[in-house]
Design an enzyme around this catalytic site. Sequence first.
Site, PDB file in Angstrom:
ATOM      1  N   CYS A   1      -2.441 -13.793  -4.429  1.00 10.95           N
ATOM      2  CA  CYS A   1      -2.289 -14.325  -3.073  1.00 10.95           C
ATOM      3  C   CYS A   1      -2.470 -15.842  -3.062  1.00 10.95           C
ATOM      4  O   CYS A   1      -2.634 -16.444  -1.998  1.00 10.95           O
ATOM      5  CB  CYS A   1      -3.271 -13.657  -2.120  1.00 10.95           C
ATOM      6  SG  CYS A   1      -5.006 -13.969  -2.505  1.00 10.95           S
TER       7      CYS A   1
ATOM      8  N   PHE B   1     -11.087  -4.688  -6.725  1.00  9.67           N
ATOM      9  CA  PHE B   1     -11.216  -5.577  -5.563  1.00  9.67           C
ATOM     10  C   PHE B   1     -10.747  -4.807  -4.326  1.00  9.67           C
ATOM     11  O   PHE B   1      -9.924  -5.279  -3.541  1.00  9.67           O
ATOM     12  CB  PHE B   1     -10.378  -6.848  -5.731  1.00  9.67           C
ATOM     13  CG  PHE B   1     -10.613  -7.594  -7.019  1.00  9.67           C
ATOM     14  CD1 PHE B   1     -11.708  -8.418  -7.178  1.00  9.67           C
ATOM     15  CD2 PHE B   1      -9.730  -7.455  -8.082  1.00  9.67           C
ATOM     16  CE1 PHE B   1     -11.916  -9.113  -8.366  1.00  9.67           C
ATOM     17  CE2 PHE B   1      -9.929  -8.136  -9.268  1.00  9.67           C
ATOM     18  CZ  PHE B   1     -11.033  -8.967  -9.418  1.00  9.67           C
TER      19      PHE B   1
ATOM     20  N   ASP C   1      -5.882  -6.486  -6.934  1.00 10.16           N
ATOM     21  CA  ASP C   1      -5.617  -7.312  -5.756  1.00 10.16           C
ATOM     22  C   ASP C   1      -6.785  -8.278  -5.562  1.00 10.16           C
ATOM     23  O   ASP C   1      -7.570  -8.153  -4.619  1.00 10.16           O
ATOM     24  CB  ASP C   1      -5.439  -6.412  -4.527  1.00 10.16           C
ATOM     25  CG  ASP C   1      -5.046  -7.202  -3.287  1.00 10.16           C
ATOM     26  OD1 ASP C   1      -4.526  -8.317  -3.428  1.00 10.16           O
ATOM     27  OD2 ASP C   1      -5.278  -6.693  -2.169  1.00 10.16           O
TER      28      ASP C   1
ATOM     29  N   ASP D   1     -15.671  -2.769  -5.714  1.00  8.23           N
ATOM     30  CA  ASP D   1     -15.823  -4.026  -4.984  1.00  8.23           C
ATOM     31  C   ASP D   1     -17.277  -4.470  -5.098  1.00  8.23           C
ATOM     32  O   ASP D   1     -18.165  -3.649  -5.344  1.00  8.23           O
ATOM     33  CB  ASP D   1     -15.435  -3.849  -3.511  1.00  8.23           C
ATOM     34  CG  ASP D   1     -15.077  -5.166  -2.851  1.00  8.23           C
ATOM     35  OD1 ASP D   1     -13.883  -5.517  -2.834  1.00  8.23           O
ATOM     36  OD2 ASP D   1     -15.996  -5.860  -2.358  1.00  8.23           O
TER      37      ASP D   1
ATOM     38  N   ARG E   1       0.839  -1.198   0.000  1.00  7.08           N
ATOM     39  CA  ARG E   1       0.000   0.000   0.000  1.00  7.08           C
ATOM     40  C   ARG E   1       0.880   1.256   0.000  1.00  7.08           C
ATOM     41  O   ARG E   1       0.595   2.241  -0.707  1.00  7.08           O
ATOM     42  CB  ARG E   1      -0.934  -0.007   1.223  1.00  7.08           C
ATOM     43  CG  ARG E   1      -2.064  -1.020   1.123  1.00  7.08           C
ATOM     44  CD  ARG E   1      -3.083  -0.835   2.229  1.00  7.08           C
ATOM     45  NE  ARG E   1      -2.656  -1.397   3.502  1.00  7.08           N
ATOM     46  CZ  ARG E   1      -2.859  -2.654   3.885  1.00  7.08           C
ATOM     47  NH1 ARG E   1      -3.459  -3.511   3.066  1.00  7.08           N
ATOM     48  NH2 ARG E   1      -2.477  -3.078   5.071  1.00  7.08           N
TER      49      ARG E   1
END
Length: 397
Positions: free
Chosen positions: A341, A229, A301, A251, A213
């Site tokens: 991730c 996201f 992300d 989102d 970030r």
Amino acid sequence: MSAYLYLVKGREKSLLRRHPWIFSKGVERVEGTPIDGDIVEIYSSEGKWLARGAWSASSQIRARVWTFDKEEQVNLDFFIRRLKDAQASRDELIRRQGLTGYRLCAAESDGLPGLTIDRYGDFLVCQILSAGAEFQRELITQALRTLYPECSIYERSDVAVRKKEGLKERVGVIHGATPSEPVVIEENNGVKILVDIMGGHKTGFYLDQRDNRLTAAKYTHGKRVLNCFCYTGGFGVYALKGGAKEVINVDLSQNALDLARQNAELNGLDTRHTQFVRHDVFKLLREYRERGEQFDVIVLDPPKFAENKAQLLGACRGYKDINMLAFQLLAPGGVLLTYSCSGLMEQSLFQKIVADAALDAGRDAQILELLSQASDHPIGTAYPEGFYLKGLAVRAR
């Protein structure tokens, strides 16, 4: 009565390298009748003691190692020692970055297989994901109450992986107060974030993206930023702090978007040129492409696309598709901050997918930075599986 696990000949090699897992195919025989979570003494096929671990008949990982020291017993003192060491390894980071939210325990990488603990202010949020950690739940709780008497303890073991260990999902207060309101934490010396412990993703927030970030803020001054996201808007907050002229947070969750707006306001940021858009990211990117929209910075992300090896091929297609769309929307000289991730997604494979996505989008691109998880999410040298968050800062020409 003790139980004894004997390995197939040759399968001791990984344990001699201190890897903490024993798979079902590596087990030659078990003497005794351990129940799930029980302590088992682990021996080579030749009868040499190797480790002390936790048994799980339900899982393909039949045992997870607690200790490679024959003299070390798995008791309350054991958990206090491991947790004290985990805390000590993070103390300098906490001081340097002014953290009131951080990962206290990163499971196998901190020598406590199946146990994840995040601290948010005076709340410790636990995920208990293995039969061994479940079996030791009371001792773990006692250790936490001993070391952190000021903290309440809340469990977020609502994770599908527990089924692989023969466990049901569980959520609730273990000790102390109920975190009924979002908790405010600070990171990177003064950035404030609201964390929904009871209803948020994982344990409430993505602490692992903290450094990324901050990295994002370097690229956003005077830029038009698309934060995909966005969850509760962490990257969007940093984009505004970096001087972005416009930020669009996207989102599917309205609750997340509401917190994203609150997070921007909590940090005293001007949100007059900020949008909070409830939409499916894949569909919205295609709509933007049809409209000829362009952005200077795009953050991707996404959630984990691959939970197991069977899903990896589909995950590769998903990552390529979404990165191709992002490249098509980047203005010349624009920067894509893209992440995976998925632990099964190796760094080299992710880099190749992003390269192929740029090629399919007809863009030349340069990798400016390789990005990873924050250092309170360490990677044990004997446990490469601990490296799961891969990221790239890519400039499109």
